[in-house]
Each structure stands twice: as structure tokens, then as C-alpha cells.
Design a protein around this motif. Structure first.
Motif, PDB file in Angstrom:
ATOM      1  N   UNK A   9       0.839  -1.210   0.000  1.00 36.78           N
ATOM      2  CA  UNK A   9       0.000   0.000   0.000  1.00 36.78           C
ATOM      3  C   UNK A   9       0.872   1.258   0.000  1.00 36.78           C
ATOM      4  N   UNK A  10       1.935   1.263   0.812  1.00 38.15           N
ATOM      5  CA  UNK A  10       2.834   2.423   0.855  1.00 38.15           C
ATOM      6  C   UNK A  10       3.570   2.596  -0.465  1.00 38.15           C
ATOM      7  N   UNK A  11       3.979   1.494  -1.105  1.00 37.23           N
ATOM      8  CA  UNK A  11       4.632   1.591  -2.412  1.00 37.23           C
ATOM      9  C   UNK A  11       3.669   2.146  -3.456  1.00 37.23           C
ATOM     10  N   UNK A  12       2.416   1.711  -3.399  1.00 38.47           N
ATOM     11  CA  UNK A  12       1.415   2.225  -4.344  1.00 38.47           C
ATOM     12  C   UNK A  12       1.231   3.731  -4.172  1.00 38.47           C
ATOM     13  N   UNK A  13       1.197   4.206  -2.917  1.00 45.67           N
ATOM     14  CA  UNK A  13       1.065   5.644  -2.649  1.00 45.67           C
ATOM     15  C   UNK A  13       2.280   6.398  -3.172  1.00 45.67           C
ATOM     16  N   UNK A  14       3.492   5.888  -2.897  1.00 49.38           N
ATOM     17  CA  UNK A  14       4.709   6.552  -3.372  1.00 49.38           C
ATOM     18  C   UNK A  14       4.750   6.602  -4.894  1.00 49.38           C
ATOM     19  N   UNK A  15       4.359   5.494  -5.557  1.00 51.43           N
ATOM     20  CA  UNK A  15       4.338   5.464  -7.018  1.00 51.43           C
ATOM     21  C   UNK A  15       3.348   6.479  -7.573  1.00 51.43           C
ATOM     22  N   UNK A  16       2.152   6.558  -6.964  1.00 50.74           N
ATOM     23  CA  UNK A  16       1.141   7.513  -7.427  1.00 50.74           C
ATOM     24  C   UNK A  16       1.607   8.950  -7.222  1.00 50.74           C
ATOM     25  N   UNK A  17       2.198   9.246  -6.057  1.00 50.83           N
ATOM     26  CA  UNK A  17       2.688  10.603  -5.799  1.00 50.83           C
ATOM     27  C   UNK A  17       3.812  10.984  -6.755  1.00 50.83           C
ATOM     28  N   UNK A  18       4.698  10.041  -7.060  1.00 57.23           N
ATOM     29  CA  UNK A  18       5.780  10.310  -8.007  1.00 57.23           C
ATOM     30  C   UNK A  18       5.215  10.572  -9.397  1.00 57.23           C
ATOM     31  N   UNK A  19       4.261   9.740  -9.808  1.00 57.25           N
ATOM     32  CA  UNK A  19       3.641   9.915 -11.126  1.00 57.25           C
ATOM     33  C   UNK A  19       2.944  11.267 -11.225  1.00 57.25           C
ATOM     34  N   UNK A  20       2.186  11.647 -10.176  1.00 60.09           N
ATOM     35  CA  UNK A  20       1.497  12.938 -10.169  1.00 60.09           C
ATOM     36  C   UNK A  20       2.483  14.103 -10.196  1.00 60.09           C
ATOM     37  N   UNK A  21       3.578  13.987  -9.435  1.00 56.27           N
ATOM     38  CA  UNK A  21       4.598  15.039  -9.423  1.00 56.27           C
ATOM     39  C   UNK A  21       5.189  15.215 -10.818  1.00 56.27           C
ATOM     40  N   UNK A  22       5.521  14.097 -11.476  1.00 55.89           N
ATOM     41  CA  UNK A  22       6.116  14.188 -12.810  1.00 55.89           C
ATOM     42  C   UNK A  22       5.137  14.770 -13.827  1.00 55.89           C
ATOM     43  N   UNK A  23       3.863  14.443 -13.694  1.00 57.88           N
ATOM     44  CA  UNK A  23       2.861  15.036 -14.592  1.00 57.88           C
ATOM     45  C   UNK A  23       2.789  16.541 -14.387  1.00 57.88           C
ATOM     46  N   UNK A  24       2.809  16.978 -13.132  1.00 60.68           N
ATOM     47  CA  UNK A  24       2.779  18.412 -12.837  1.00 60.68           C
ATOM     48  C   UNK A  24       4.042  19.101 -13.342  1.00 60.68           C
TER      49      UNK A  24
END
Length: 83
Positions: free
Chosen positions: A57-72
Motif C-alpha cells: 500500500x505504501x509503495x502504491x502511494x509513493x508510485x502515485x505521488x511520483x507519477x502525479x509530481x512528474x505530470x505536474x
């Protein structure tokens, strides 16, 4: 999040079993939750790394936050919202 980082200067012996992904180990925490540890290698090095551990679950959150940061950061989010 209860993820931890441990700096290391080289390979270390890990009591948990290796996974199918290179540089990844799996184990369990005190609650019986599966813990996945990955090696984050220092840029330009094959030896120096930091081990980062967390639940799926923590890895999924980190992956999503990284993906969102890169999109921004690349403007892709703004471009995709304007359609």
C-alpha cells in the motif's frame, strides 16, 4: 507512512527472501504485513544505495505521488485537463 531508509555503501546480508525483481527483498513486519524493500542506487554508482522499505500500500502511494509530481512538473496534467 512507516517506510524506512537505510543508507548503505554496498551489498548487505538480508534475512528475508529475495523477490523476482532485482534489488528487492520481502519480509514481514510485527503485524504480519508483507514489507517490500527496494534498493535506490545513487546516480552514477553500482555500489552505493539506500534501502527503502514499505508495505505494498505504501509503495502504491509513493508510485502515485511520483507519477502525479512528474505530470505536474512536465505540464502533462495541465494539458490533459484542458481538453
Amino acid at each position: 507512512m512507516s517506510a524506512c531508509t537505510t543508507p548503505s555503501t554496498g551489498p548487505q546480508q538480508v534475512a528475508s527472501a529475495p523477490s523476482t525483481k532485482i534489488g528487492t527483498t520481502k519480509g514481514e513486519d510485527e503485524n504480519g504485513d508483507e514489507i517490500i524493500c527496494r534498493r535506490d542506487y545513487e546516480t552514477g554508482s553500482r555500489v552505493k544505495f539506500t534501502e527503502v522499505c514499505g508495505t505494498q500500500e505504501e509503495w502504491d502511494i509513493m508510485d502515485r505521488e511520483t507519477r502525479d509530481f512528474m505530470k505536474d512538473a512536465t505540464g502533462q496534467r495541465a494539458a490533459s485537463n484542458s481538453r
